[in-house]
Design a protein around this motif. Structure first.
Motif, mmCIF file in Angstrom:
data_model
loop_
_atom_site.group_PDB
_atom_site.id
_atom_site.type_symbol
_atom_site.label_atom_id
_atom_site.label_comp_id
_atom_site.label_asym_id
_atom_site.label_seq_id
_atom_site.Cartn_x
_atom_site.Cartn_y
_atom_site.Cartn_z
ATOM 1 N N GLN A 52 -17.870 29.638 -15.639
ATOM 2 C CA GLN A 52 -18.753 28.501 -15.389
ATOM 3 C C GLN A 52 -17.992 27.283 -14.901
ATOM 4 O OE1 GLN A 52 -20.897 27.943 -19.088
ATOM 5 N NE2 GLN A 52 -22.459 29.457 -18.545
ATOM 6 N N ILE A 53 -16.779 27.072 -15.422
ATOM 7 C CA ILE A 53 -15.942 25.931 -15.030
ATOM 8 C C ILE A 53 -14.568 26.482 -14.662
ATOM 9 C CG2 ILE A 53 -14.951 23.711 -15.730
ATOM 10 C CD1 ILE A 53 -17.214 23.446 -17.757
ATOM 11 N N ASP A 54 -14.265 26.550 -13.374
ATOM 12 C CA ASP A 54 -13.023 27.168 -12.905
ATOM 13 C C ASP A 54 -11.787 26.595 -13.588
ATOM 14 O OD1 ASP A 54 -14.509 28.715 -11.198
ATOM 15 O OD2 ASP A 54 -14.150 27.466 -9.424
ATOM 16 N N GLU A 55 -11.783 25.291 -13.828
ATOM 17 C CA GLU A 55 -10.617 24.621 -14.380
ATOM 18 C C GLU A 55 -10.248 25.121 -15.774
ATOM 19 O OE1 GLU A 55 -9.081 19.965 -14.925
ATOM 20 O OE2 GLU A 55 -11.135 20.407 -14.244
ATOM 21 N N HIS A 56 -11.196 25.714 -16.470
ATOM 22 C CA HIS A 56 -10.916 26.188 -17.826
ATOM 23 C C HIS A 56 -9.837 27.262 -17.856
ATOM 24 C CE1 HIS A 56 -14.743 24.767 -20.169
ATOM 25 N NE2 HIS A 56 -14.105 23.788 -19.549
ATOM 26 N N GLU A 57 -9.678 28.007 -16.786
ATOM 27 C CA GLU A 57 -8.646 29.050 -16.759
ATOM 28 C C GLU A 57 -7.269 28.463 -17.046
ATOM 29 O OE1 GLU A 57 -6.664 32.449 -16.749
ATOM 30 O OE2 GLU A 57 -8.861 32.356 -16.610
ATOM 31 N N ASP A 58 -7.052 27.229 -16.651
ATOM 32 C CA ASP A 58 -5.755 26.585 -16.845
ATOM 33 C C ASP A 58 -5.578 26.038 -18.259
ATOM 34 O OD1 ASP A 58 -5.138 27.061 -14.159
ATOM 35 O OD2 ASP A 58 -6.075 25.184 -13.520
ATOM 36 N N TYR A 59 -6.588 26.127 -19.101
ATOM 37 C CA TYR A 59 -6.514 25.569 -20.451
ATOM 38 C C TYR A 59 -6.223 26.621 -21.518
ATOM 39 C CZ TYR A 59 -7.858 20.867 -19.098
ATOM 40 O OH TYR A 59 -7.859 19.595 -18.551
ATOM 41 N N TYR A 60 -6.108 27.880 -21.118
ATOM 42 C CA TYR A 60 -5.755 28.902 -22.097
ATOM 43 C C TYR A 60 -4.279 28.769 -22.465
ATOM 44 C CZ TYR A 60 -10.213 31.302 -21.540
ATOM 45 O OH TYR A 60 -11.552 31.614 -21.533
ATOM 46 N N VAL A 61 -3.993 28.857 -23.756
ATOM 47 C CA VAL A 61 -2.623 28.777 -24.262
ATOM 48 C C VAL A 61 -2.339 30.079 -25.022
ATOM 49 C CG1 VAL A 61 -1.006 27.466 -25.688
ATOM 50 C CG2 VAL A 61 -2.852 26.273 -24.483
ATOM 51 N N ILE A 95 -13.427 36.523 -24.644
ATOM 52 C CA ILE A 95 -14.437 37.305 -23.930
ATOM 53 C C ILE A 95 -14.776 36.654 -22.595
ATOM 54 C CG2 ILE A 95 -16.921 37.814 -23.967
ATOM 55 C CD1 ILE A 95 -16.604 38.715 -26.828
ATOM 56 N N ASN A 96 -14.946 35.326 -22.601
ATOM 57 C CA ASN A 96 -15.278 34.632 -21.352
ATOM 58 C C ASN A 96 -14.174 34.796 -20.317
ATOM 59 O OD1 ASN A 96 -17.649 33.783 -22.515
ATOM 60 N ND2 ASN A 96 -16.952 31.707 -22.938
ATOM 61 N N ARG A 97 -12.935 34.763 -20.774
ATOM 62 C CA ARG A 97 -11.820 34.942 -19.842
ATOM 63 C C ARG A 97 -11.796 36.360 -19.283
ATOM 64 N NH1 ARG A 97 -5.321 34.152 -21.106
ATOM 65 N NH2 ARG A 97 -4.699 33.751 -18.927
ATOM 66 N N CYS A 98 -12.010 37.334 -20.148
ATOM 67 C CA CYS A 98 -12.044 38.733 -19.697
ATOM 68 C C CYS A 98 -13.178 38.956 -18.702
ATOM 69 C CB CYS A 98 -12.212 39.661 -20.900
ATOM 70 S SG CYS A 98 -10.776 39.744 -22.005
ATOM 71 N N ALA A 99 -14.346 38.414 -19.013
ATOM 72 C CA ALA A 99 -15.501 38.575 -18.122
ATOM 73 C C ALA A 99 -15.238 37.907 -16.774
ATOM 74 C CB ALA A 99 -16.752 37.991 -18.774
ATOM 75 N N SER A 100 -14.642 36.731 -16.801
ATOM 76 C CA SER A 100 -14.345 36.012 -15.561
ATOM 77 C C SER A 100 -13.349 36.788 -14.720
ATOM 78 C CB SER A 100 -13.791 34.624 -15.895
ATOM 79 O OG SER A 100 -13.487 33.901 -14.719
ATOM 80 N N TRP A 101 -12.299 37.286 -15.340
ATOM 81 C CA TRP A 101 -11.294 38.061 -14.599
ATOM 82 C C TRP A 101 -11.906 39.335 -14.020
ATOM 83 C CZ3 TRP A 101 -9.431 43.017 -15.252
ATOM 84 C CH2 TRP A 101 -8.319 43.364 -14.464
#
Length: 304
Positions: free
Chosen positions: A21-30, A70-76
């Motif tokens: 939903q928000i592309d920038e969130h990918e860069d916030y995973y630690v 889950i959101n990251r997996c679904a996005s990828w």
């Protein structure tokens, strides 16, 4: 600014990251609490979902980042496919609703999304709506009607006891249908995992996250501080040190608890700046905020 404020999550410090939903969130995973390891395991093992379908279950205690994973997996996964459709139903049903109601409600919501996205025509949808009394047959028919290049990535609602529902979705899995589920009861899932795997037409994936490990607290704080420094409105705020984070996370804590705690501390200091000009946020300031918040909540605060 508050270094623990994530874009699109203003006023919601515990909202999960959602890169589809928000592309920038990918860069916030630690890479903390095993989430990076789980994500890489997913990338390696998910297989050909267009040909086989899939079932992915994430387990871990509350606040450990299951939904964000889950959101990251679904996005990828969506990015790996030509015509993937992510259908997020995580908030579509109350966890206390009866399972049979939840199963039918999810199927109806999936059909609503299929209709709104014009993936099937009216006659095809009418035939599927007549299958609500036999969901296994309904998902089978849905799978056969979808365009061969289309994959539905379905994020299931939260549940109080998801293990019984997982067993149903294991049977529902078909080509072009991928179900994502999460459970806050890892032991329950482990006890029933053999039965779930035997019911599933493909090998299901079990991804685990957990409390923060040693060093995770500082890794998270450092990442947020470094990212905030790139923001044009970062301004001046007190940094937190590695030693302080080691003390804060000396007892078991989830990433959600740490995010909520640090967001609250910095939000308070943003509203009411301290009188002194110290450059670092102290352990005492963090614990003072924690205990005051616990008292305001009637002593129900999280363990620090």
């Amino acid at each position: 600014m508050n270094p623990y404020l994530v874009p699109g999550m203003e006023g919601r410090p515990l909202a999960p990251l959602c890169p589809f939903q928000i592309d920038e969130h990918e860069d916030y995973y630690v890479p903390v609490d095993h989430c990076q390891q789980a994500f890489e395991e997913f990338q390696e093992l998910i297989g050909d979902v267009a040909a086989q379908g899939g079932l992915v279950v994430t387990t871990g205690q509350r606040g450990c980042g299951k939904t964000s994973l889950i959101n990251r997996c679904a996005s990828w996964l969506s990015g790996q496919l030509d015509k993937a459709q992510i259908i997020s139903l995580v908030d579509e049903s109350s966890p206390s609703d009866p399972i049979e109601y939840r199963l039918r409600h999810v199927f109806s919501c999936v059909l609503d999304d299929v209709r709104s996205r014009q993936l099937l025509d009216a006659d095809q949808l009418k035939g599927l709506e007549d299958r609500t009394d036999n969901l296994e047959l309904g998902y089978r028919q849905l799978s056969s009607l979808l365009d061969p290049g289309t994959v539905l990535i379905i994020l299931l609602p939260h549940s109080e006891d998801l293990t019984k529902e997982i067993a149903h979705y294991a049977r529902f899995t078909r080509p072009r249908l991928v179900f994502f589920a999460e459970s806050s009861y890892p032991d329950n899932v482990d006890r029933r995992w053999k039965d779930i795997a035997e019911a599933c037409r493909v090998t299901p994936l079990l991804l685990r996250v957990g409390p923060l490990s040693e060093g995770d607290g500082w890794r998270f704080a450092r990442a947020r501080q470094e990212r905030s420094e790139l923001h044009p409105d970062a301004g001046v705020y007190r940094r937190v040190s590695e030693e302080t984070m080691q003390r804060v996370t000396a007892l078991p804590m989830s990433i959600g608890q740490l995010q909520n705690l640090l967001h609250g501390v910095y939000e308070e200091q943003r509203r009411d700046p301290p009188a002194d000009d110290a450059l670092e946020l102290s352990y005492e300031e963090i614990t003072d905020y924690f205990f005051r918040r616990s008292m305001d909540a009637g002593g129900q605060g999280s363990t620090l």
